[in-house]
Structure formats: C-alpha cells, structure tokens
Scaffold this active site. Structure first.
Site, PDB file in Angstrom:
ATOM      1  N   GLU A   1      48.152 -57.146 -41.080  1.00  0.00           N
ATOM      2  CA  GLU A   1      49.366 -57.924 -40.815  1.00  0.00           C
ATOM      3  C   GLU A   1      50.484 -57.016 -40.305  1.00  0.00           C
ATOM      4  OE1 GLU A   1      50.556 -60.263 -44.212  1.00  0.00           O
ATOM      5  OE2 GLU A   1      48.559 -61.132 -44.449  1.00  0.00           O
TER       6      GLU A   1
ATOM      7  N   GLU B   1      49.987 -66.754 -37.046  1.00  0.00           N
ATOM      8  CA  GLU B   1      50.071 -67.629 -38.225  1.00  0.00           C
ATOM      9  C   GLU B   1      51.421 -68.320 -38.281  1.00  0.00           C
ATOM     10  OE1 GLU B   1      48.524 -66.237 -41.923  1.00  0.00           O
ATOM     11  OE2 GLU B   1      49.412 -67.914 -43.032  1.00  0.00           O
TER      12      GLU B   1
ATOM     13  N   ASP C   1      42.125 -61.719 -47.197  1.00  0.00           N
ATOM     14  CA  ASP C   1      42.705 -61.416 -48.519  1.00  0.00           C
ATOM     15  C   ASP C   1      43.177 -62.709 -49.196  1.00  0.00           C
ATOM     16  OD1 ASP C   1      44.913 -61.845 -46.922  1.00  0.00           O
ATOM     17  OD2 ASP C   1      45.971 -60.007 -47.516  1.00  0.00           O
TER      18      ASP C   1
HETATM   19  O1  KIV Z   1      43.446 -64.057 -45.465  1.00  0.00           O
HETATM   20  C1  KIV Z   1      43.248 -65.000 -44.691  1.00  0.00           C
HETATM   21  O2  KIV Z   1      42.517 -65.932 -45.020  1.00  0.00           O
HETATM   22  C2  KIV Z   1      43.895 -64.960 -43.383  1.00  0.00           C
HETATM   23  C3  KIV Z   1      44.031 -66.204 -42.548  1.00  0.00           C
HETATM   24  C4  KIV Z   1      44.563 -65.914 -41.205  1.00  0.00           C
HETATM   25  C5  KIV Z   1      42.876 -67.096 -42.445  1.00  0.00           C
HETATM   26  O3  KIV Z   1      44.365 -63.947 -43.013  1.00  0.00           O
END
Ligand code: KIV
Length: 257
Positions: A120, A187, A51
C-alpha cells in the site's frame, strides 16, 4: 491431485499487464488451500493472499495486527493449490518501513510461494518499491483508500473527492508506473478518477469500490460468497450465501445425531 510444484512464477504476475488480453483481469483473495484451489480451477487470473485475512479469517477489527509470519503461513497454504493463476501476497503493516526491510519481507513471501507482492502507498513508497523490483520481485501497487492507515483515517472513506486529493492520487499512479509496478489496485476512489488513471497508464488498473472503468476487479472472497455475513461492503455483490448454507448444514447435522 494437488500441485506439489511450489516454484514461484514471477512471469504470471508480469503477464497480467500484457496488452493482448481480451478480458478484464479477474482477481479474488484466498487464504487457504481449498479456496485457492477452487479459484484456480475456475480460471481466476490473480489470487491475492490479502492482509484482509486479519478481518475475515482472524476476526480482527482491521488489518493492522497482521504480521509477516501470518502472511507466510497463509501464502504457503495457498501455493500448492495453484496451477495457473498468479499468486500475490500482501506486505502487511509495518513490514516495509525501509527498503531493506521491504526486500526481506518480500523475499520471505516469495519463499512461501508468492509470485509477487502487493504493498500500500504512493509516492512515499517509491524507495521500497524500487528496491523490491530491483531484487527481482514483481510488485503490484495499491493506492486510494489504504486500509493499513485506518487508525489515522478513522473510518473507511471514498478518496479523490477534493481536487487536491484527486491530483495527488493521479500523480501517485503515474509515479508508481514509472517505478515499474506491474499493476495498481485502486481502492475506493471516485469512479472518474479511476477512469482517468486507467486511460493514462499503460499498466492495468484493478479496482475495488472504484467503479467500472478499471482493467480488472478484485474482491475479498468472503464478500462475494456471503461468508462474512456480519459486514459486506456496499460495492461487493454477494453471488451466493455460504453462511446460510453452513447454518443449514449445521442445523441438519445437529438434528441428525
Ligand atoms: O487485503 C486485501 O484483501 C486487499 C484488497 C484490495 C482485496 O488488499
């Protein structure tokens, strides 16, 4: 010739966790056919339709205005380009508020060609994660700094510095593994925590801004190619400068007419 076989291959995602790998998992984002094809032809393991497209493709200030329709559009652009890599698409902000919505959103990305999805969140996302996995779709988790929370966070920050936060993120990782995710993106967490999670879990960890102790690394393609010159995160090392190449070609073109 482009690959016209649009079949999703969940096993390409589940095999990322295979214990007989002898090299780290390589992962990059792509949002369009040519980029996905170049990544695939060069042997990348995992292509993520992230995203992050909201920022590096659409010019938004964060990822929170990306919609499921945008993700479907870009996932279907990448699908025909890929013969070997696993193709995973992000569930965007507000598209997985309930288990039912999470299943519907994940199915729409699989119908667009994704082999699996990423979302997430830690402990609080277990009902959604369980529902998606039970519907037969592989899930990659994503913990640590969560870009979809940028409005409440206020700014990008390193996570796991305090002992409470360190323990919470470690617990989240263990809970996600128990729920059945195939891998976890870590992350922007302190490198010691990424190391401990990687040593504790059986599934692979894929780091971004979290040090060198993960089982793989992921980056936004624009960050490693110098294709978004206005901002590059400190942890991303550009390996070429596409923006300069384009500027050079544009100048030469203008002079040539
Ligand atoms: O949206 C994204 O690019 C990600 C990163 C972890 C690369 O979630």
């Amino acid at each position: 010739m482009a690959n016209q076989n649009h079949q999703s291959q969940p096993s390409r995602v589940t095999s990322l966790g295979s214990s007989n790998r002898d090299s780290p998992i390589s992962a990059l984002t792509a949002y369009d056919y040519p980029t996905a094809r170049i990544l695939d032809e060069n042997g990348i393991d995992l292509i993520l339709v992230g995203d992050s497209l909201g920022m590096v493709v659409l010019g938004h200030s964060d990822t929170t205005s990306v919609t499921i329709d945008m993700m479907i559009h870009h996932t279907s652009a990448c699908r025909p380009a890929i013969n070997n890599a696993a193709l995973v698409a992000d569930l965007p902000y507000n598209s997985y508020e309930t288990p039912e919505q999470a299943i519907a959103s994940s199915r729409s990305l699989v119908n667009a060609g994704a082999d699996g999805i990423k979302l997430e969140g830690g402990f609080s996302m277990i009902p959604q994660i369980t529902a998606i996995i039970e519907s037969g779709i592989p899930v990659i988790g994503h913990i640590g700094f969560l870009p979809q929370n940028i409005k409440s966070e206020g700014r990008y920050k390193k996570k796991g510095k305090s002992s409470d936060e360190y323990k919470r993120i470690l617990r989240d990782a263990i809970t996600l593994e128990r729920a059945g995710v195939v891998a976890i993106v870590l992350e922007s967490i302190v490198s010691d925590l990424a190391k401990e999670i990687t040593e504790t879990l059986k599934i692979p960890t894929i780091g971004i801004g979290s040090g060198n102790h993960c089982n793989g690394q992921i980056r936004v393609i624009h960050d490693i190619t110098g294709n978004f010159p206005w901002f590059t995160p400190p942890f991303a090392k550009p390996h070429c400068n596409i923006a300069n190449e384009i500027s050079c070609a544009v100048k030469k073109y203008i002079q040539s007419i």
